[in-house]
Design an enzyme around this catalytic site. Structure first.
Site, PDB file in Angstrom:
ATOM      1  N   CYS A  82      54.918  37.551  34.080  1.00 29.66           N
ATOM      2  CA  CYS A  82      53.681  37.427  35.005  1.00 29.66           C
ATOM      3  C   CYS A  82      52.086  36.412  33.934  1.00 29.66           C
ATOM      4  O   CYS A  82      52.166  37.361  32.754  1.00 29.66           O
ATOM      5  CB  CYS A  82      53.345  39.059  35.031  1.00 29.66           C
ATOM      6  N   CYS A 133      29.096  39.767  33.598  1.00 29.95           N
ATOM      7  CA  CYS A 133      30.877  39.398  33.696  1.00 29.95           C
ATOM      8  C   CYS A 133      31.231  38.308  32.889  1.00 29.95           C
ATOM      9  O   CYS A 133      32.212  37.908  32.689  1.00 29.95           O
ATOM     10  CB  CYS A 133      31.507  38.918  34.877  1.00 29.95           C
ATOM     11  N   CYS A 157      54.091  48.035  37.799  1.00 30.36           N
ATOM     12  CA  CYS A 157      52.719  47.477  36.669  1.00 30.36           C
ATOM     13  C   CYS A 157      51.976  48.486  36.374  1.00 30.36           C
ATOM     14  O   CYS A 157      51.449  49.077  36.756  1.00 30.36           O
ATOM     15  CB  CYS A 157      51.283  46.660  37.653  1.00 30.36           C
ATOM     16  N   PHE A 188      21.483  40.561  43.501  1.00 29.31           N
ATOM     17  CA  PHE A 188      22.247  40.372  43.357  1.00 29.31           C
ATOM     18  C   PHE A 188      23.389  42.060  43.734  1.00 29.31           C
ATOM     19  O   PHE A 188      23.997  42.156  42.903  1.00 29.31           O
ATOM     20  CB  PHE A 188      23.409  40.171  42.162  1.00 29.31           C
ATOM     21  N   GLN A 201      33.730  46.087  42.259  1.00 29.83           N
ATOM     22  CA  GLN A 201      34.201  46.871  41.550  1.00 29.83           C
ATOM     23  C   GLN A 201      35.777  47.420  41.051  1.00 29.83           C
ATOM     24  O   GLN A 201      36.338  48.269  41.698  1.00 29.83           O
ATOM     25  CB  GLN A 201      33.266  47.562  40.265  1.00 29.83           C
TER      26      GLN A 201
END
Length: 409
Positions: A65, A363, A142, A269, A242
């Site tokens: 993955c 980010c 996962c 933003f 988020q």
């Protein structure tokens, strides 16, 4: 003769780097490795001398993955490395700042995932793409996703026979909401009457809150509410959110601390109100966002909420039309949460306007450091940086920071 390579450090993508540079995925500093060199990338890697920071990956899908890059590294090592990535980005601009302890989201806390789904001769397959590959790795479990998302993978699979093709994969974004599962599909067949009917029936059959197809809402059984503070917001399909609720709270607490005492705040933003609406419990807020559908959702959430101070919204492209100093002069504090490109144009105007406090959410440590340099040159002090790791086991690094205007400026 087998060539051996000594891994010196990790790059920004989480790959080990040896002299050359040669990039060796899923290796760690201090390790000696061998493998097949293709260009500058090592494949078929064998770890000859492992690092004491190497651990067994918790997920059985890790090798195939592409969702995680760092499950082979100890948690403390990853946390320290992410903080160091931010330090190094600042140092490249000649800067340093006090670093608060990193916050890392727990396992199985991701509330949104995009699943790749493809029709096959035998039926369908759904999962995540392998590293730098179109190959889909099917996932039965996962360690990143909320278990409710894993349980929803069959929903994504069921959509492929209805509107997918064998030529390409559907991108099915699954988002948990208070109203249930919110599903947004991209890359499907063009909508027509029979397909819309089939998708509406699938929405009912699977009990979805909402299903959208390439941006068009097909059916909405329940409002897919996201809660920001006391406000209930229904984001447009595929709107930014988020990655984890607890990571969002860590960023929010940093913003609230950075802007404490401000009476008028401008949120740039602003998205659908992640920070604007909680801030409105104590301050008047002007929220600016490029996507009009998001500002509409924010406004509606504010109007339905009780006990909030005034919130105004403005749909505006801040890259092309940043707020100017005369528009910024009446605000006590600024919240800045740009995409990965940063906010160079808007920061230039902030440097002129000189608001007392700027809370910056980023980010991308590199563009953050660039913007931080411009603010510091304009008379600001970078008081602290808080690294928030919502994307556990990935190379992705987020942060919150507080800039305060120097009294002499």
């Amino acid at each position: 003769m087998t060539q051996h390579y000594s891994i010196l450090r990790l790059g920004h993508q989480g790959d080990g780097i040896a002299d050359g540079p040669i990039y060796a995925p899923r290796t760690l500093p201090g390790e000696v490795v061998s493998g097949t060199l293709v260009g500058q990338v090592l494949s078929d890697i064998r770890v000859e001398t492992p690092s004491d920071q190497r651990v067994k990956a918790p997920c059985r899908h890790y090798k195939a993955c592409g969702g995680c890059q760092l499950q082979h590294a100890a948690d403390d090592f990853v946390a320290d490395w992410k903080v160091e990535v931010v330090r190094n980005a600042l140092a490249a601009q000649g800067l340093e700042a006090p670093m608060r302890p990193i916050y890392t989201s727990p396992e199985r806390s991701r509330r949104r995932a995009t699943i790749a789904v493809r029709r096959t001769k035998k039926g369908t397959m759904a999962g995540f793409h392998g590293r730098a590959s179109d190959t889909i790795t099917e996932i039965s479990d996962c360690h990143l996703l909320d278990p409710a998302l894993i349980a929803a993978v069959p929903v994504a699979e069921a959509l492929a026979p209805l509107g997918g093709s064998r030529k390409g994969a559907l991108a099915v974004t699954l988002t948990l909401s208070e109203g249930g599962l919110d599903v947004a599909v991209k890359g499907g067949k063009p909508l027509d009457g029979p397909l819309e009917l089939a998708l509406a029936q699938a929405t009912e059959a699977h009990g979805l809150a909402r299903l959208s197809w390439d941006g068009e809402v097909i059916a909405s059984r329940h409002a897919p509410v996201q809660r920001f503070g006391v406000a209930a917001v229904v984001p447009p399909p595929g709107a930014f959110l988020q990655a984890t609720k607890d990571g969002e709270q860590a960023l929010l607490q940093a913003v609230l601390q950075a802007t404490k005492g401000a009476k008028r705040v401008v949120d740039l933003f602003a998205g659908c109100g992640t920070f604007s609406l909680p801030l409105a419990e104590d301050a008047e807020v002007h929220a600016v966002e490029g996507e009009a559908l998001m500002t509409t959702a924010l406004d509606q959430g504010w109007r339905r909420a009780q006990g909030l101070k005034r919130v105004t919204t403005e749909a505006r492209d801040l890259y092309r039309r940043p707020l100017m100093p005369d528009e910024l002069k009446n605000f006590d504090a600024v919240v800045l949460d740009p995409p990965r490109a940063g906010a160079e144009a808007q920061v230039a105007e902030l440097a002129q306007a000189q608001p007392a406090v700027i809370a910056y959410i980023s980010c991308n440590p590199v563009t953050f450091a660039r913007d931080a340099k411009n603010l510091i040159n304009a008379g600001y002090t970078l008081e602290w940086v808080q690294v928030v790791d919502q994307f556990r086991w990935s190379s992705h690094t987020e942060l919150a920071a507080r800039f305060a205007l120097n009294p002499a400026s």
